[in-house]
Design a protein around this motif. Structure first.
Motif, short mmCIF file in Angstrom:
data_model
loop_
_atom_site.label_atom_id
_atom_site.label_comp_id
_atom_site.label_asym_id
_atom_site.label_seq_id
_atom_site.Cartn_x
_atom_site.Cartn_y
_atom_site.Cartn_z
N VAL A 26 -56.73 29.22 -1.86
CA VAL A 26 -55.54 28.95 -2.68
C VAL A 26 -55.94 28.12 -3.89
N GLU A 27 -56.82 27.15 -3.68
CA GLU A 27 -57.36 26.39 -4.82
C GLU A 27 -57.97 27.31 -5.86
N ALA A 28 -58.80 28.21 -5.36
CA ALA A 28 -59.50 29.12 -6.27
C ALA A 28 -58.52 29.98 -7.07
N PHE A 29 -57.50 30.49 -6.40
CA PHE A 29 -56.52 31.32 -7.10
C PHE A 29 -55.74 30.50 -8.13
N ILE A 30 -55.37 29.28 -7.79
CA ILE A 30 -54.64 28.43 -8.73
C ILE A 30 -55.47 28.19 -9.99
N MET A 31 -56.72 27.83 -9.82
CA MET A 31 -57.55 27.50 -10.96
C MET A 31 -57.95 28.75 -11.75
N GLU A 32 -58.23 29.85 -11.07
CA GLU A 32 -58.62 31.07 -11.76
C GLU A 32 -57.46 31.60 -12.61
N ILE A 33 -56.27 31.63 -12.05
CA ILE A 33 -55.11 32.12 -12.80
C ILE A 33 -54.81 31.20 -13.98
N THR A 34 -54.93 29.88 -13.75
CA THR A 34 -54.71 28.93 -14.85
C THR A 34 -55.74 29.13 -15.96
N PHE A 35 -57.00 29.32 -15.57
CA PHE A 35 -58.05 29.52 -16.56
C PHE A 35 -57.82 30.81 -17.35
N GLU A 36 -57.42 31.89 -16.68
CA GLU A 36 -57.14 33.15 -17.39
C GLU A 36 -55.95 33.00 -18.33
N ALA A 37 -54.94 32.23 -17.91
CA ALA A 37 -53.79 32.00 -18.78
C ALA A 37 -54.19 31.22 -20.03
N LEU A 38 -55.03 30.19 -19.86
CA LEU A 38 -55.49 29.42 -21.01
C LEU A 38 -56.34 30.29 -21.94
N ARG A 39 -57.16 31.16 -21.37
CA ARG A 39 -57.98 32.03 -22.21
C ARG A 39 -57.10 33.01 -22.99
N GLU A 40 -56.09 33.56 -22.34
CA GLU A 40 -55.19 34.49 -23.04
C GLU A 40 -54.39 33.77 -24.12
N ALA A 41 -53.97 32.55 -23.83
CA ALA A 41 -53.24 31.78 -24.84
C ALA A 41 -54.13 31.47 -26.04
N GLY A 42 -55.39 31.16 -25.79
CA GLY A 42 -56.29 30.88 -26.90
C GLY A 42 -56.53 32.09 -27.79
N ILE A 43 -56.48 33.30 -27.19
CA ILE A 43 -56.66 34.52 -27.98
C ILE A 43 -55.43 34.83 -28.80
N ARG A 44 -54.24 34.66 -28.21
CA ARG A 44 -53.00 35.07 -28.88
C ARG A 44 -52.50 34.07 -29.90
#
Length: 558
Positions: free
Chosen positions: A372-390
């Motif tokens: 669950v830790e891994a999923f929380i951090m992975e999804i958060t990291f992907e969201a931050l990466r997508e936000a940085g692109i957009r």
């Protein structure tokens, strides 16, 4: 519209009489033609000898099209003509020169062929006898000239649309190599490829796809290298596309790829003309799409995900080291979170005692299991990466970096995730950035999650079986008939020298053998020996050259 002269009317009536007596069905009437929904079908509709009928047809076709200009004028007194073009797509200066030449030096000429060959100051002209070719050309930026008494039109190649200047590609930056990239103009892109390969063997086949958009495509290949069967297969798949519009090359990629449900890319896209030229010299085929700076290249295999154009511009030692580093980090990007979850959940004995105690202490206050830790951090990291692109470039990088630092630190202090998990996710994210191809990096990021679930359920066994299934799927993939794991599976011993490492240029005398190609030799076998004999590789003549230089220097000083 001026009244048609008697001598022109007589020739029109005679032409109509001869046409009616000829074999074949008569051309459709204007009312019938207006019911034709697409320009492709309008190729069956022939132009009329009477300019008034052509004018009415064009006006009905372009009703409420304010950008379409229909200019009526006279070439000579009592010789009406009509010029059709789209405002904003045509070069205005060339258009004015064309009008001037027709009005001033027309000389009473009425024959379309004579006007095109003698009077018009335009280098690119084409004669059409149907509305389909005429409208396609006009909507692409050309101008059409119609003259009374001619059932044909002159298509003037005077396109002058606004376009972006050639600049450095944003998605494929290199330290060493050309700094030019494709633009949205297809003719600019073809000229950039032609400048790289100055040979008549470079063929460019034009096509048109999209029932409403009529998007121009160009299929590029080397006539003496690419197999005719590969070129025919590419053209066949493109001809089978029946869609309203093609707005970007990604739509073509999804429509003609071999396996649409695979996460792995089966076609390469690039902004770099040197990459396209290199691919063409390997017997591949490139597809250029008007309106986008990205060119598609087929076939495409997995090892190309890890290759960059800079690998072939730097020395082979540097290129080989960087390429091996990419493979290591690609594996880490795919499996690091899964390995952490499997070790902390099932295989704690694999960790050294001090490290195991440190990890256990950091996870003591965490209410969630490691998956669950891994999923929380992975999804958060992907969201931050997508936000940085957009986000806009001025704030995008700052938001992604600060967001990762602030969110990670706050999550650790709040006891939601452990500090080792933040380190693992950070390493995973950095590793994914080392994959050169964006579409390949996305595939690795997608596959990371099912492997993570398998590790949480079965531990190392889940990771092992997930990788076996993944390799089996890749071995079953084909890209236009070429196995996706080539040249590793099936194994090609000659091509291995350009997979994990990049061999020196003088050892890569042959083109890739895993592809069917007409000519497999890319470098003369005698060339390295000639260089060695001249002292260029083994240094046998270096002392001689140095001695001669010193003698010349002493003679000049004296």
């Amino acid at each position: 519209m001026a009244k048609t002269p008697k001598y022109l009317m007589k020739s029109i009536l005679q032409s109509r009489k001869s046409h009616s007596s000829s074999e074949g069905p008569p051309p459709p009437t204007l009312e019938q033609a207006l019911d034709i929904p697409f320009i492709e079908d309008l190729k069956k509709t022939k132009l009329s000898l009477l300019l008034d009928e052509n004018h009415k047809f064009i006006k009905d076709m372009f009703t409420e099209c304010s950008d379409v200009v229909v200019r009526e004028f006279e070439i000579d007194p009592h010789i009406p003509a009509l010029l059709l073009f789209v405002d904003g797509l045509t070069n205005t200066e060339l258009l004015n020169d064309t009008m001037k030449s027709l009005m001033l030096i027309g000389g009473g000429e009425t024959s379309i062929e004579r006007i095109a060959n003698v009077i018009l100051p335009v280098s690119q002209t084409q004669i059409s006898d149907n509305y389909g070719d005429l409208l396609t050309s006009v909507l692409g930026g050309d101008a059409a000239l119609l003259v009374e008494g001619n059932a044909k039109a002159i298509l003037l190649g005077i396109r002058g649309t606004e376009k972006r200047s050639v600049g450095e590609p944003e998605t494929e930056t290199v330290v060493r190599g050309p700094k030019e990239g494709f633009v949205e103009s297809i003719r600019t892109n073809t000229s950039m490829i032609r400048r790289k390969l100055k040979t008549p063997k470079l063929k460019m086949k034009s096509m048109c796809v999209g029932k409403q958009s009529n998007t121009n495509l160009v299929v590029c290949y080397m006539d003496d290298l690419a197999m005719p069967s590969l070129v025919e297969e590419v053209v066949k798949r493109l001809e089978q596309i029946k869609i309203d519009a093609i707005l970007e090359s990604g739509m073509i990629e999804e429509l003609i790829q071999d396996d649409a449900y695979s996460p792995f890319p089966q076609m390469q896209y690039t902004e770099r003309p040197d990459v396209v030229a290199s691919a063409l010299l390997q017997g591949r085929v490139a597809i250029l799409t008007d309106g986008t700076p990205f060119a598609l290249i087929v076939p495409f295999v997995f090892i190309q995900i890890m290759q960059t154009s800079e690998d072939y511009y730097e020395r082979f030692q540097i290129s080989s080291l960087l390429r091996m580093l990419r493979y290591v980090f690609m594996f880490l990007s795919l499996t690091t979170p899964a390995l952490y979850v499997a070790i902390t959940t099932y295989h704690q004995a694999l960790l050294p005692t001090a490290l195991m105690l440190s990890v256990a202490a950091s996870r003591e206050a965490i209410p969630f299991p490691s998956v669950v830790e891994a999923f929380i951090m992975e999804i958060t990291f992907e969201a931050l990466r997508e936000a940085g692109i957009r986000l806009p470039k001025a704030v995008g990088s700052a938001v992604s970096i600060l967001g990762a630092l602030v969110v990670g630190q706050a999550a650790v202090q709040a006891g939601i995730v452990s500090a080792p998990m933040v380190i693992v996710v950070s390493i995973t994210g950095i590793a994914s950035f080392t994959i050169p191809r964006f579409n390949g990096a996305i595939a690795i990021r997608m596959l990371r999650f099912p492997i993570l679930i398998a590790a949480a359920v079965f531990g190392f066994y889940g990771i092992f079986f997930s990788l076996m299934i993944l390799i089996g799927h890749m071995a079953n993939l084909r890209s236009f008939g070429v196995p996706y794991l080539s040249p590793v599976g099936p194994l090609s011993a000659t091509d291995i020298r350009d997979v994990l490492i990049r061999a020196p240029w003088w050892q890569m005398q042959k083109r890739p053998e895993f592809m069917a190609i007409q000519d497999n030799i890319s470098m003369d076998n005698a060339l390295p020996d000639q260089i060695r004999k001249a002292g260029g590789l083994d240094g046998s003549n270096i002392d001689h050259v140095h001695k001669a230089s010193k003698e010349e220097q002493s003679n000049d000083s004296s």
